[in-house]
Design an enzyme around this catalytic site. Structure first.
Site, PDB file in Angstrom:
ATOM      1  N   PRO C 253       0.853  -1.203   0.000  1.00  0.00           N
ATOM      2  CA  PRO C 253       0.000   0.000   0.000  1.00  0.00           C
ATOM      3  C   PRO C 253       0.883   1.246   0.000  1.00  0.00           C
ATOM      4  CG  PRO C 253       0.031  -1.004   2.168  1.00  0.00           C
ATOM      5  CD  PRO C 253       0.875  -1.876   1.283  1.00  0.00           C
ATOM      6  N   ASP C 425       5.622   3.023   1.987  1.00  0.00           N
ATOM      7  CA  ASP C 425       4.754   1.886   2.325  1.00  0.00           C
ATOM      8  C   ASP C 425       3.930   2.297   3.535  1.00  0.00           C
ATOM      9  OD1 ASP C 425       5.370  -1.683   2.954  1.00  0.00           O
ATOM     10  OD2 ASP C 425       3.598  -0.423   3.270  1.00  0.00           O
ATOM     11  N   HIS C 426       2.651   2.444   3.342  1.00  0.00           N
ATOM     12  CA  HIS C 426       1.795   2.976   4.392  1.00  0.00           C
ATOM     13  C   HIS C 426       1.719   2.073   5.610  1.00  0.00           C
ATOM     14  CE1 HIS C 426      -1.105   5.425   6.358  1.00  0.00           C
ATOM     15  NE2 HIS C 426      -1.457   6.091   5.291  1.00  0.00           N
ATOM     16  N   ARG C 427       2.093   0.823   5.427  1.00  0.00           N
ATOM     17  CA  ARG C 427       2.076  -0.050   6.598  1.00  0.00           C
ATOM     18  C   ARG C 427       3.167   0.350   7.576  1.00  0.00           C
ATOM     19  NH1 ARG C 427       2.455  -5.447   3.073  1.00  0.00           N
ATOM     20  NH2 ARG C 427       4.197  -4.190   2.360  1.00  0.00           N
ATOM     21  N   VAL C 428       4.181   1.059   7.064  1.00  0.00           N
ATOM     22  CA  VAL C 428       5.321   1.408   7.911  1.00  0.00           C
ATOM     23  C   VAL C 428       5.382   2.907   8.156  1.00  0.00           C
ATOM     24  CG1 VAL C 428       7.830   1.237   8.106  1.00  0.00           C
ATOM     25  CG2 VAL C 428       6.559  -0.552   6.932  1.00  0.00           C
TER      26      VAL C 428
END
Lengths: 326, 360, 453
Positions: C253, C425-428
């Site tokens: 993402p 990376d939107h997860r990070v």
């Protein structure tokens, strides 16, 4: 450069070698007065006489043995089998005598002779007249086995075979005799045991010999239109086989199809595959596939024979398979 | 390949001139007619040659039983008059080819007994380098073309040699030995046909010892008159008593002349008998032939026959016979000792001579 | 008769569970209904009960491990019963045979033992805040991991590799294996497109182009040296968000931040350095890399990898620079770039680029980066978005430096400007985190003397 038929290239080679060394002579059924069943020896009787162009009775075993005897005491016979199908009768002399003589005599007796004739299928000759014999003969240490597929190779290899002091099995092809090609003049010698890259490409290696060389070239042309470029490795000799040429090609393309006219089981191609898996294991991206005759005696009916034989379509399908294209 | 200079066929005993030479014998006996054309020296040589073969083959049987000779071993015992008689008639530049019962012929041709025994023992010093064995004795120096294992397959080869002689316009002959069972095989017929068709100087010799391995000729051959085949190929032929060295020689006279002068082949049937089994794996008697038959035939031992003739003609004493025999035994022993002490072929020779590197 | 203990779907939406605590040890006598372990689901911590009687012969998951629903995590059997074949099949980290497709099915649990299933806790129990309810589950389960943590599977030998997804042996051509070894690519991360799922040459080539980094490879091992990182375990909330985001936006993402830096002073610095001599020559790329390295030191949460079940913040800074080679792209790494001077970076970058083009790079030279920089300025590109190299959390794309008119303090000026785009990376990395990082990078580039202090 002259354009000759495969047949004429052979005749030229025979003539030149008969002229060069008067120990060379030709014998077989219909080679002299009839000018050869396939006209390979046309005109030679007139030029060299009946002692050097010798018509034999229908005695394959017998005249093969006569050749062996003559070779043992210093002549250089060329024994013609009208077709190699008949040579089955002569195999005792070819294998047990010619191939083994030098070895079992401790090196005392050489066999400077050539056994030659058309090999493999023609058109609708049916089961007994259509067999390809290279794998039987290439099995035997002591023999060399040549399988030229073009007129130039036929001339160059026959000259080498005649000059070689070992017994050489020379496999021609009725379907090849009329094929035309450029043939260098004069002392055109091709060493026995050296393959030739007839086409170059990076996508797939097609390893073949004899009649199938033309099929492979046609396949190469067809596929090139689609942007697929193949290496065609023409073995030219199947014993000894040019393993380096095979390896060089497969190491470059990473995939191989072996094309032959004989049957599958223990056919010539199985030896090629063995060399590839041994020498190119880490370079293979796909299993090596083979294209060969169907596992049946050759049928007579035209459609059945066509279906039995290996052809361009089957070769292309195999190439596409090893390239993972379908 | 022999390791020493060629020995003469026999070792000539130091002859002292006696009244017995040339048949002029103190007893006044007439020499037999068949002695004509030979000298006492030659006759001694013939005797010596046959005895050498006999003693040599006996040592072979012993060596085989001890495991020094392996594979197949076909002994010539009982047939010595044929080999000796034939070889005594041909020239060094003539050619000899035979089947697998070849020890006697090789010795009679003058190949070194040491080299032959070494070959049988599988040593590097053997005539064929240890690569052939009993059935494949070859010696290019004496034009001994082997030593062949497939029944009848060398008969066309003999025709090929004849072809080459003719091609070169030579006057050599090629002598080809085989057993009577071979007259049924295709190669025999093909070869005889071509030899006659093309006028080849080949002498085909049937060593008819009546048994093709375990099969008597009556059980294998529709027409036991083997010689009739000569006629079938428009070839001259004759039958002779193969146990009589003089008869053998005489038939060869005609055949050789025919070959050299007329370039025509001959088929000679030489009737003989083998005293041992077909090979060392075969019983001497009691299976396909009776002991009685064997013993009966052993009375016509060719060596005995020659010895008796010479003895009766007064040109050979028992003492001299023993001396010749002792020499033969000594040569056989020497061959054994030599072979036994010879090294085996080095392992590299496994790969040599499969092909030759030469070309022309 | 042995009883397989599998990770059960203890909630209708559960796809994997983390084993928090074992309540029984190997060798313990258990009977149906005994609580074997506590399992954290996507919503809560639940109890996993035994569904057969016998001895707990083997525990195949460790506390803390997460396993997909359906994974074999223990075996109950007679004390002397031979369970080798059952245990062996555990090596095949197979996808759950029955991925819970509907909540109703999930309520029955998966292929447990012969005991009748107990009704699990109601799905809504103790659910943490979660925006939409879990979407219907057409997607296959997450890539399975083995229930216990096995050592890195040996590379280059398909035959001895423990079988991956699908339960069968992973097939690969000898050439593919060799290429994978050379390029440091983990075969287990690749889906083969040949017959039977065979991994073939094109799969390796495509994997390289997409930047599939080595999994448990030498690079990862290098980065995993103790003391060089701190792992932040994912909470379940984080996980769920991540998963939902991933499902809606492809594997990574990504969002993008663009900024335009003033490169005038950097350009002046370059000129001055060049006047000092050839050996002081630096490129804009070198300047950017140094700026990025220093900025990463201040923003460790950007110098990070997404590892699926955790985020790894690295203490050391290894910046990959994208280099165009004849038939693609390769990313040699400048290790400990923050500790390299500008000239170190310049020299090393030049050397790596040259050898990259000559195809002379070793795998350890182009793997193991923590963050990447890509520069297409020399090709006349003003601005572009680069693709993140997983498992990295971000990549900075640099456009060319161009002279432009800008307005500063109401005045029209001509300045050297450089446009950058950061893919995150939107997860990070959240928007704010990324933006702050870029501010730091700007500060370094717009005050270039700070790069040579």
């Amino acid at each position: 450069m002259a354009v000759l038929t495969y047949r004429d290239a052979l005749t030229q080679a025979l003539r030149e070698e008969l002229q060069r060394d008067d120990r060379v002579f030709l014998m077989g059924e219909e080679v002299a007065q009839y000018n050869g069943a396939y006209k390979v020896s046309k005109g030679l009787l007139d030029e060299f006489g009946p002692m050097r162009i010798v018509d034999t009775p229908i005695t394959e075993l017998g005249f093969a043995g006569v050749g062996v005897g003559a070779a043992m005491v210093g002549l250089r016979p060329i024994v013609e089998f009208m077709t190699w199908n008949f040579a089955l009768l002569a195999l005792d002399e070819v294998v047990n005598a010619a191939a083994k003589m030098h070895y079992m005599s401790g090196g005392q007796y050489k066999m400077p002779m050539v056994f030659r004739g058309p090999n493999g299928a023609a058109l609708q000759l049916s089961a007994q007249h259509s067999q390809a014999w290279e794998s039987w003969l290439a099995h035997i240490p002591g023999l060399k086995v040549c399988t030229p597929g073009t007129p130039a190779d036929a001339k160059g290899l026959l000259k080498s075979a005649i000059r070689d002091d070992n017994p050489v099995v020379f496999l021609e092809g009725e379907m090849l005799y009329n094929v035309k090609g450029e043939v260098p003049e004069g002392e055109h010698i091709i060493p026995i045991g050296v393959a030739e890259l007839k086409r170059e490409g990076d996508h797939c290696s097609v390893i073949t010999h004899g009649k199938m060389v033309l099929v492979a070239m046609r396949v190469a042309d067809d596929l090139a239109k689609e942007g697929i470029n193949i290496d065609v490795v023409d073995l030219r000799t199947v014993r000894p086989m040019d393993v380096e040429a095979i390896s060089r090609s497969v190491q470059k393309t990473n995939r191989a199809v072996v094309l032959e006219e004989g049957w599958e089981i223990c056919g010539m191609g199985s030896q090629v595959v063995d060399f590839i898996q041994r020498e190119c294991f880490d370079d293979l991206d796909a299993p090596v596939l083979r294209v060969h005759q169907e596992d049946v005696p050759m049928p007579y009916a035209k459609n059945l024979e066509r279906a039995a034989k290996p052809d361009a379509g089957k070769t292309i399908a195999a190439i596409r398979k090893v390239m993972y294209l379908d | 390949m022999s390791t020493e200079t060629k020995r003469p066929v026999t070792q000539k005993p130091k002859d002292k001139p006696t009244a017995r030479n040339n048949g002029a014998d103190g007893t006044g006996k007439e020499p037999p007619k068949e002695f004509a054309g030979t000298t006492p020296e030659l006759r001694r040589e013939l005797l010596h040659s046959m005895l050498l073969q006999r003693r040599f083959e006996e040592r072979c049987a012993e060596a085989y039983a001890l495991g020094k000779i392996g594979g197949f071993c076909h002994l010539y015992i009982g047939q010595e008059a044929i080999s000796t008689g034939v070889m005594s008639m041909i020239r060094p530049d003539d050619y000899v080819i035979t089947a697998y019962r070849d020890h006697g012929q090789a010795l009679a041709r003058g190949i070194s007994p040491r080299a032959i025994m070494a070959e049988l023992f599988g040593r590097d010093a053997g005539v064929s380098g240890g690569k052939g064995g009993s059935m494949h004795l070859f010696d290019s120096q004496t034009n001994f073309l082997g030593g062949h294992g497939i029944v009848g397959s060398h008969v066309p080869i003999a025709a090929g040699v004849g072809f080459a002689i003719k091609y070169r316009r030579g006057n050599q002959v090629c002598v080809c030995f085989f057993g009577e069972a071979a007259v049924n095989i295709g190669a025999f017929h093909e070869a005889l046909n071509m030899a006659s068709l093309w006028d080849l100087p080949v002498i085909f010799i049937i060593e008819n010892n009546r048994y093709g391995m375990g099969t008597a000729i009556s059980r294998s051959t529709a027409n036991e008159d083997v010689l009739v085949r000569a006629k079938g190929y428009r070839m001259e032929g004759e039958t002779v008593d193969g146990q009589d060295v003089f008869a053998v020689r005489e038939s060869m006279t005609r055949a050789i002349e025919r070959a050299r002068k007329e370039k025509r082949p001959t088929l000679i049937e030489m009737k003989t008998y083998r005293f041992m089994g077909h090979s060392m794996s075969d019983a001497v008697s009691g299976t396909y032939r009776t002991k009685d038959e064997l013993e009966e035939n052993m009375k016509r031992d060719p060596i005995l026959l020659l010895h008796n003739k010479m003895y009766e003609a007064g040109e050979l004493t028992e003492g001299e016979m023993h001396k010749i025999d002792d020499e033969a035994k000594a040569i056989a022993q020497d061959a054994w000792d030599f072979a036994d002490a010879s090294p085996e072929p080095p392992l590299e020779k496994l790969y040599t001579d499969v092909y030759t590197d030469t070309s022309s | 008769m042995a009883t397989k203990v599998v990770m059960e779907a203890l909630s209708p939406t559960m796809e994997e569970g983390r084993l928090v605590k074992w309540n029984k040890n190997e060798g313990d006598q258990v009977k149906s209904g005994d609580v074997l372990a506590e399992v954290e689901t996507d919503k809560a911590v639940m109890e996993l009960v035994a569904r057969g009687d016998g001895v707990l012969r083997k525990r195949l998951a460790n506390e803390g491990d997460a396993s997909p629903v359906g994974t074999l995590i223990a075996v109950i059997a007679g004390a002397d019963e031979n369970i080798d074949s059952i245990v062996a099949s555990a090596g095949a980290a197979s996808a759950p045979a029955t991925a819970p497709a509907q909540p109703a099915q999930a309520a029955q649990g998966t292929e447990a033992g012969s005991a009748p299933s107990e009704a699990p806790a109601p799905p809504q129990q103790k659910a943490p805040t979660q925006a939409p309810s879990a979407p219907p589950r057409p997607t296959p389960p997450a890539p399975p991991r083995p229930p216990s943590a096995p050592p890195a599977p040996p590379r280059g030998n398909g035959a001895s590799r423990p079988a991956p997804a699908g339960g069968g042996r992973q097939r690969s051509s000898p050439l593919a294996r060799r290429l994978a070894t050379e390029k440091g690519i983990h075969l287990g991360a690749i889906q083969g497109t040949g017959p039977g799922g065979r991994i073939v040459k094109r799969d390796i080539e495509n994997a390289k182009a997409a930047g599939v980094a080595a999994g448990p490879s030498a690079a990862a091992e290098r980065l995993a040296t103790e003391g060089d990182f701190k792992d932040v375990p994912l909470t379940q909330i984080r996980k769920t968000i991540a998963r939902r985001l991933a499902e809606s936006n492809g594997p990574v993402p990504t969002f993008f931040l663009t900024a335009e830096f003033d490169a005038t002073r950097a350009a002046e610095l370059r000129t001055q350095l060049l006047e000092m001599g050839e050996e002081y020559k630096v490129s804009f790329n070198d300047i950017v890399i140094r700026a990025v390295a220093l900025a990463l030191a201040e923003h460790p949460e950007v110098n990070a990898h997404w590892l699926g079940d955790k985020i790894r913040h690295f203490n050391r800074i290894h910046v990959a620079m994208a280099v165009a080679v004849e038939d693609g792209l390769i990313t040699p790494v400048l290790f400990d770039a923050d500790r390299m001077t500008l000239w170190d970076i310049s020299g090393k970058a030049r050397d790596l680029a040259k050898r990259a083009r000559e195809r002379k790079l070793l795998p350890e030279e182009y793997t193991g980066s923590t963050f990447s920089v890509s520069n297409l300025g020399m090709f006349g590109i003003d601005q572009f978005t680069a693709i993140i190299n997983p498992p990295e959390a971000g990549i900075l794309a640099i456009g060319g430096v161009e002279e432009k008119p800008i307005v500063a303090d109401g005045q029209l000026e001509v300045r050297q400007r450089m446009r950058v785009t950061m893919s995150c990376d939107h997860r990070v990395i959240d928007g704010a985190t990324g933006a702050k990082f870029l501010q730091t990078v700007r500060r370094y580039i717009e005050n270039p003397l700070s790069l040579i202090i």
